[in-house]
Design an enzyme around this catalytic site. Structure first.
Site, mmCIF file in Angstrom:
data_model
loop_
_atom_site.group_PDB
_atom_site.id
_atom_site.type_symbol
_atom_site.label_atom_id
_atom_site.label_comp_id
_atom_site.label_asym_id
_atom_site.label_seq_id
_atom_site.Cartn_x
_atom_site.Cartn_y
_atom_site.Cartn_z
ATOM 1 N N ASP A 226 -12.069 86.676 -42.939
ATOM 2 C CA ASP A 226 -10.722 86.957 -42.450
ATOM 3 C C ASP A 226 -9.712 86.045 -43.126
ATOM 4 O OD1 ASP A 226 -8.956 88.236 -40.394
ATOM 5 O OD2 ASP A 226 -8.741 86.155 -39.728
ATOM 6 N N GLU A 275 -28.911 81.001 -51.949
ATOM 7 C CA GLU A 275 -30.184 80.396 -51.568
ATOM 8 C C GLU A 275 -31.020 81.339 -50.712
ATOM 9 O OE1 GLU A 275 -29.453 76.807 -49.484
ATOM 10 O OE2 GLU A 275 -28.199 75.934 -51.048
#
Length: 561
Positions: A226, A275
């Site tokens: 956002d 990751e």
């Protein structure tokens, strides 16, 4: 205090099913769920996570790839959850963390991915940091995590600068210090209950990196960020030097929006995301002056997608649409990112209503317009959008052809911008009315206890029940379009279209064996029959190698036998 964290989902066959598509996000169709308005499981009139979970099979059958959930975090709900008090807890109105865990697990079992909203520009004024900042007074280390400043004027009675809130009025609020005296001011680009974080403070970055890992460990497939363009403010917080600043939004780089410093933050975040297995993604809500600046957010080491607000704001006009399509594809190509296409969301008037009105009225419209015309154009616009290369976003209920509710009584409105009396029009409630599932019931199947915003009586015949299995209904048009898109890689892959010669007011392009023709005019047009009709938003007639395409209609053809 955050709620207990359930164990992360185990790797299983369902996870493998979801993860098997490489680069799934490049041509994904992502469905936005506004949780309070989607489905209510406990009859309190407010949608919740268990309600969303119960409707996941509907979304699978609709044919979408992922579900984006608007905020469900612990919040005082001053701005419908975009004022977050605890980023690691679910607000009780929506359920709890176990409900979130169950939703994520069920989605994976159905082959759906879950994307959650992240709100890093500001917190709630009820966030523990901000409450401590107020209680501890000037000099508090927590105040450094927000933008606290002394005021101007003889007694500090004036705001520190001339910035205006997106919701209207000054972007600053003065606090009362612990000793009862008027004190410093704090920055809030939105409501006063939403103080902006100071991203120059290392604790803010540390906290959000931890929040990312929390939800990634829960099993979410990505984040919609956002106000991704708002985290970094210009050094010194300089005056803008003008009033009616909202009129400048989207036209200029502002000292509080689209600052170059945001990109270092997202490069750090990308290393965390990479990751994790399963191709998790970031999606930016970045309002920028041009699609070229939007492309900065989706460079290879930053975010994966960015909303295409330029496309959302384009009129139903062939020339304007072609211009924004070409510019979008050209801007994304150098950074290797997919284009995105979107027609509606929780902040703008639904496109069935926007297209029912004359062009040039903006993205918040107060009049119903010609509803039959609006629906016809909305259906055509959807087929055009789904034929373009890249990823497409669907806002809940648009597959039902829902219009905005433009006549909500003032006493039921909840948009904070409405009550501030300036800034945005404050009529976002019209696109947030709970969607209808059945023909009957106090809320047309939304829940057993009514709905938090009143639904029009005519929505019974727009419900999922009323449209399911009905040839030519808007719901069945969406189902068919999404099925064809999934079955035909040409519909979402790539980064270019081959424009074809077409009458004025008509868009025609080829993508492999697929051809799309969109007639944006108010009259029928005759074009070549490009093969076998796959799908059309209106009745198309063919004879002698030509096709008559009605007004405001889009057609898909395939040259394949």
């Amino acid at each position: 205090m955050s709620q207990q964290t359930p164990a992360a989902p185990a790797a299983d066959s369902a996870v493998a099913t979801v993860a098997k598509r490489r680069d799934w996000w490049r041509d994904a169709v992502i469905y936005q769920v506004y949780p309070r308005s989607f489905a209510d499981s406990n009859g309190d009139g407010m949608g919740d996570l268990e309600g969303v979970r119960s409707r996941l099979p509907y979304l699978r059958d609709l044919g979408v790839d992922a579900v984006w959930l608007s905020p469900f975090y612990a919040s005082p709900q001053a701005d419908a959850g975009y004022d977050v008090a605890d980023y690691r807890a679910v607000d009780p109105m929506f359920g709890n963390l176990l409900d979130a865990d169950a939703l994520i697990r069920d989605a994976r079992g159905l082959g759906l991915r879950i994307i959650v909203d992240l709100v890093p520009n500001h917190s709630s004024d009820q966030h523990e940091w901000f409450k401590r900042a107020l209680a501890e007074g000037p000099g508090s280390s927590c105040r450094d995590r927000y933008h606290f400043r002394p005021g101007k004027g003889k007694n500090g009675e004036l705001p520190p600068n001339d910035w205006e809130s997106i919701f209207g009025g000054p972007a600053w609020t003065r606090v009362t210090e612990p000793d009862g005296t008027p004190g410093e001011w704090y920055l809030h680009l939105f409501a006063p209950e939403q103080p902006d974080f100071n991203w120059e403070h290392p604790a803010v970055g540390d906290e959000f990196r931890s929040i990312l890992r929390f939800w990634l460990d829960m099993g979410v497939d990505g984040f919609r960020i956002d106000v991704a363009h708002g985290l970094v403010k210009a050094d010194g917080l300089p005056d803008l030097g003008s009033h009616d600043q909202l009129k400048l939004l989207g036209n200029d780089v502002m000292p509080f929006f689209d600052q170059d410093g945001v990109h270092a933050i997202y490069r750090q975040w990308r290393t965390i995301l990479d990751e994790y297995a399963g191709e998790r993604i970031f999606v930016a809500e970045a309002w920028t002056p041009t699609v070229e600046r939007t492309a900065n957010y989706v460079r290879p080491d930053e975010l994966h997608q960015a909303f295409n607000f330029q496309y959302l704001g384009t009129a139903w006009d062939a020339e304007e649409l072609r211009t924004v399509i070409d510019r979008t594809l050209e801007a994304m190509r150098p950074v290797g990112a997919p284009a995105t296409w979107v027609l509606s969301n929780h902040d703008v008037t639904r496109h069935a209503t926007r297209f029912a009105n004359p062009p040039g009225l903006g993205t918040q419209i107060r009049t119903a317009g010609d509803r039959a015309l609006g629906l016809r154009r909305a259906r055509a616009a959807t087929l055009l959008m789904l034929a373009l290369p890249g990823s497409a976003y669907i806002y809940q209920g648009e597959e039902l052809g829902l219009p905005d509710v433009v006549d909500l009584p003032d006493e039921v409105r909840q948009d904070p911008a409405y009550f501030r009396g300036a800034g945005q029009d404050g009529f976002r409630d019209g696109c947030r009315v709970p969607i209808p599932w059945t023909r009957e019931g106090s809320s047309y199947g939304f829940g057993g206890g009514g709905s938090w915003l009143p639904q029009p009586a005519e929505w019974a015949e727009l419900s999922v029940e009323a449209q399911s299995g009905v040839a030519g209904s808007t719901l069945e048009l969406y189902r068919a379009a999404l099925s064809e898109r999934r079955a035909r890689p040409d519909l979402g892959a790539g980064d270019a279209v081959e424009w074809l010669r077409a009458p004025e007011g008509v868009l025609a392009f080829r993508r492999g064996e697929f051809v799309c023709v969109a007639n944006t005019t108010g009259e029928s047009v005759t074009v070549p029959a490009y093969g076998r009709v796959l799908l059309a938003s209106g009745e198309v007639t063919e004879a002698d190698g030509e096709a008559k395409v009605p007004a405001d209609t889009t057609v898909w053809w395939t040259a394949a036998v």
